[in-house]
Motif scaffolding. Structure first.
Motif, short mmCIF file in Angstrom:
data_model
loop_
_atom_site.label_atom_id
_atom_site.label_comp_id
_atom_site.label_asym_id
_atom_site.label_seq_id
_atom_site.Cartn_x
_atom_site.Cartn_y
_atom_site.Cartn_z
N ALA A 169 6.62 -4.08 0.89
CA ALA A 169 6.28 -3.84 2.25
C ALA A 169 7.23 -3.47 3.17
O ALA A 169 7.40 -2.65 4.19
CB ALA A 169 5.35 -5.07 2.54
N LEU A 172 9.16 -0.23 2.87
CA LEU A 172 8.29 0.84 3.23
C LEU A 172 8.40 0.94 4.96
O LEU A 172 8.56 2.05 5.40
CB LEU A 172 6.94 0.81 2.71
CG LEU A 172 6.76 1.06 1.29
CD1 LEU A 172 5.25 0.85 0.93
CD2 LEU A 172 7.15 2.57 0.78
N LYS A 195 4.05 1.72 -5.65
CA LYS A 195 4.85 1.76 -4.51
C LYS A 195 5.67 3.10 -4.42
O LYS A 195 5.79 3.28 -3.08
CB LYS A 195 5.58 0.58 -4.67
CG LYS A 195 5.00 -0.59 -4.75
CD LYS A 195 5.84 -1.90 -4.94
CE LYS A 195 5.03 -3.22 -4.99
NZ LYS A 195 6.02 -4.23 -5.36
N LYS A 305 -0.65 1.25 5.90
CA LYS A 305 -0.18 1.68 4.35
C LYS A 305 0.42 0.62 3.83
O LYS A 305 0.42 0.76 2.40
CB LYS A 305 0.79 3.00 4.50
CG LYS A 305 -0.07 4.31 4.80
CD LYS A 305 -0.30 4.88 3.51
CE LYS A 305 -1.09 6.40 3.62
NZ LYS A 305 -1.41 6.94 2.47
N VAL A 306 0.86 -0.27 4.18
CA VAL A 306 1.84 -1.33 3.46
C VAL A 306 0.93 -2.42 3.28
O VAL A 306 1.54 -3.58 2.83
CB VAL A 306 3.12 -1.66 4.13
CG1 VAL A 306 3.77 -0.29 4.41
CG2 VAL A 306 2.78 -2.35 5.34
N SER A 308 -1.84 -3.74 1.19
CA SER A 308 -2.64 -3.42 -0.10
C SER A 308 -3.79 -4.12 -0.44
O SER A 308 -4.75 -3.60 -1.14
CB SER A 308 -1.82 -3.50 -1.31
OG SER A 308 -1.08 -4.49 -1.36
N LEU A 329 1.46 -4.74 -2.33
CA LEU A 329 2.52 -4.79 -1.09
C LEU A 329 2.32 -5.92 -0.10
O LEU A 329 2.32 -6.96 -0.72
CB LEU A 329 2.24 -3.26 -0.19
CG LEU A 329 2.60 -2.04 -1.04
CD1 LEU A 329 2.14 -0.68 -0.48
CD2 LEU A 329 4.12 -2.05 -1.31
#
Length: 337
Positions: A169, A172, A195, A305-306, A308, A329
């Motif tokens: 996480a 990213l 990932k 997006k990070v 999950s 994530l």
């Protein structure tokens, strides 16, 4: 209220009374609370944690009560929480280095945090955000603020080539911030295929596995020099060494990942001298929370997006299991508004 309390080396779900607020505190109905990597280290038995504490230090929610001395926050507001409370009077605080406070305390570490239906916090730790931002996005303020502090410390310049080792996480988030601060290309090294895919979706120029010939690839890409900036975002001595080895002469290395205290690396002082390396750490989030929240609100950093996985508080043990799998994530505990 239901709360997840750390007791005798494990998390227990118990019923606790709703907290009573003091004059300078607010009561938050928690709506989202992230399971941080440091939490996972503790849950795996790799670190010390105080007993009888509700864990959870990355969280957001809605204000349901305010103390009489509270300013700028009202009932009904959505707020994200900075967990780190500085004393304000030690040597470091008086130099503006509040994150190095000699008496630093943290919500969810030293006092009850966000793995509960309600949490009280000093109002100065709360940051209001608009209804267009979801509570899950708001709960990501603290990790984005930590990453932002690291990026500001390392000083990426326009046109830099950046290496990020680790696409969890935080890796990213660091990827996105690297571009925001002027990187022309970002190389990501990550062991997990899922990932790596998300790193590519978020704009990574090149995505490699640790088994690839990372050093050979970087040398070919940079005409034998190495990258301008290397960021380690895993927390292992092997990945720290990989990051240092692939930075050019005059380059900079940010040690962002949290390694075990006992880990040691071997590095030649001559190498630091001759390559004129800058190696620095980054600890928590001093004065970066407002900026982080603004980046999230304006859509400049994609935090959705990070995230999950999402679980209710009643399934926190399953959430921890997923977090420890290495395949997730940010795992988020969510609650009904």
């Amino acid at each position: 209220m239901l709360a997840a309390v750390w007791e005798k080396g494990k998390i227990n779900l118990i019923d606790k009374p709703e907290p009573l607020v003091n004059n300078d505190e607010i009561l938050i109905k928690v709506l989202a609370s992230g399971i941080c990597g440091t939490d996972l280290h503790i849950f795996a038995g790799e670190g010390y944690a105080k007993d009888n504490i509700v864990r959870g230090h990355e969280f957001a929610g809605r204000v349901v009560k305010v103390g009489r001395n509270v300013l700028g926050i009202k009932e009904g507001d959505l707020v994200a929480v900075d967990p780190n409370i500085a004393c304000g009077h030690c040597y470091f605080c008086r130099r503006g280095e509040i994150h190095l406070c000699e008496n630093l305390r943290a919500i969810g570490v030293d006092m009850d945090g966000g793995f509960a239906e309600y949490c009280k916090v000093p109002f100065k730790q709360a940051y209001s955000f608009s209804e267009k931002v979801s509570p899950i996005e708001g709960a990501m303020m603290e990790p984005v603020a930590c990453a932002l502090h690291g990026i500001e410390r390392i000083g990426i310049h326009l046109g830099d080539t950046v290496l990020i080792v680790g696409a969890g996480a935080l890796g990213l988030i660091l990827l996105q911030l690297s571009y925001f601060y002027g990187a022309s290309s970002v190389i990501v090294v990550e062991i997990d295929e899922g990932k790596r895919k998300i790193a590519k979706e978020l704009g990574a120029s090149y995505v490699l596995t640790p088994s690839d010939e990372v050093s050979s690839f970087i040398k070919e890409l940079t005409n034998g020099r190495g990258v301008d900036v290397g960021i380690e975002a895993v927390g292992k001595k092997e990945t720290v060494s990989l990051t240092i080895d692939n930075v050019r002469r005059g380059g900079k290395i940010l040690i962002f990942g949290v390694s075990p205290k006992e880990d040691l690396i071997s590095i030649s002082p001559f190498d630091i001298y001759y390559r004129e390396l800058t190696i620095m750490g980054s600890f928590v989030n001093p004065f970066t929370n407002s900026k982080a929240l603004r980046l999230i609100e304006d859509g400049r950093i994609n935090v959705s997006k990070v995230v999950s996985h999402k679980f209710p508080l009643s399934e926190i043990h399953k959430a921890i299991e997923v977090g420890l799998s290495g395949k997730s994530l940010r795992v988020m505990i969510t609650y009904e508004d």
